[in-house]
Design a protein around this motif. Structure first.
Motif, PDB file in Angstrom:
ATOM      1  N   GLN A   6       2.491   1.737  -3.397  1.00 14.77           N
ATOM      2  CA  GLN A   6       1.531   2.247  -4.388  1.00 14.77           C
ATOM      3  C   GLN A   6       1.266   3.733  -4.159  1.00 14.77           C
ATOM      4  O   GLN A   6       1.211   4.521  -5.105  1.00 14.77           O
ATOM      5  N   GLU A   7       1.110   4.112  -2.880  1.00 12.83           N
ATOM      6  CA  GLU A   7       0.869   5.530  -2.583  1.00 12.83           C
ATOM      7  C   GLU A   7       2.067   6.381  -3.000  1.00 12.83           C
ATOM      8  O   GLU A   7       1.898   7.478  -3.537  1.00 12.83           O
ATOM      9  N   SER A   8       3.260   5.876  -2.778  1.00 14.62           N
ATOM     10  CA  SER A   8       4.471   6.618  -3.164  1.00 14.62           C
ATOM     11  C   SER A   8       4.551   6.745  -4.680  1.00 14.62           C
ATOM     12  O   SER A   8       4.895   7.819  -5.211  1.00 14.62           O
ATOM     13  N   ARG A  56       0.836  -1.207   0.000  1.00 11.54           N
ATOM     14  CA  ARG A  56       0.000   0.000   0.000  1.00 11.54           C
ATOM     15  C   ARG A  56       0.874   1.262   0.000  1.00 11.54           C
ATOM     16  O   ARG A  56       0.639   2.201  -0.745  1.00 11.54           O
ATOM     17  N   ASN A  57       1.904   1.290   0.842  1.00  7.39           N
ATOM     18  CA  ASN A  57       2.821   2.438   0.904  1.00  7.39           C
ATOM     19  C   ASN A  57       3.552   2.625  -0.425  1.00  7.39           C
ATOM     20  O   ASN A  57       3.748   3.760  -0.881  1.00  7.39           O
ATOM     21  N   GLU A  90       2.063   6.740  -6.742  1.00  8.55           N
ATOM     22  CA  GLU A  90       1.007   7.658  -7.208  1.00  8.55           C
ATOM     23  C   GLU A  90       1.442   9.122  -6.967  1.00  8.55           C
ATOM     24  O   GLU A  90       1.141   9.998  -7.763  1.00  8.55           O
ATOM     25  N   ARG A  91       2.136   9.387  -5.844  1.00 14.03           N
ATOM     26  CA  ARG A  91       2.573  10.745  -5.526  1.00 14.03           C
ATOM     27  C   ARG A  91       3.564  11.272  -6.560  1.00 14.03           C
ATOM     28  O   ARG A  91       3.570  12.461  -6.885  1.00 14.03           O
TER      29      ARG A  91
END
Length: 126
Positions: free
Chosen positions: A117-119, A114-115, A121-122
């Motif tokens: 993927q979030e990174s 999850r982290n 996306e950022r």
């Protein structure tokens, strides 16, 4: 009946454990020493009331006196059984611990994905 055959010897053993003489037993039962000696030699038929009185004097229950109660475990047997019980409990706890460790690893792995993927996306990767 095996219990009745062993009764005279059982009476003798219990009396000796209480550190009582045949004379002491006879006095407490209100009979002659000879009459009590005959009981321990198996020469006398005993009534239930006489057996109850003997059990009372010896501080045991009537079933214990007659050898009808479940036998008590020796200390070694008790320890063996307790060890078995603890080993089973230990095994159960290890299984539970293994399950929680697997679950924790799954949670950590999911959090890392999850982290990541979030990174991504950022910074603009999808």
């Amino acid at each position: 009946m095996k219990t009745v055959e062993n009764l005279p010897e059982r009476l003798r053993q219990l009396r000796l454990q209480q550190e009582l003489s045949q004379e002491n037993m006879a006095d407490m039962l209100g009979i002659s020493t000879t009459a009590y000696g005959d009981i321990e030699r198996g020469r006398t038929e005993l009534t239930i009331s006489r057996l109850e009185k003997i059990a009372q004097v010896l501080g045991v229950s009537l079933p214990d006196l007659l050898g009808l109660s479940a036998t008590t475990l020796t200390e070694t047997e008790w320890l063996r059984r307790e060890n078995q019980r603890l080993n089973l409990e230990n095994s159960r706890l290890r299984q539970a611990l293994d399950q929680w460790q697997r679950k924790f690893q799954e949670w950590v792995a999911a959090a890392l994905v999850r982290n990541a993927q979030e990174s991504r996306e950022r910074i603009g990767f999808k």
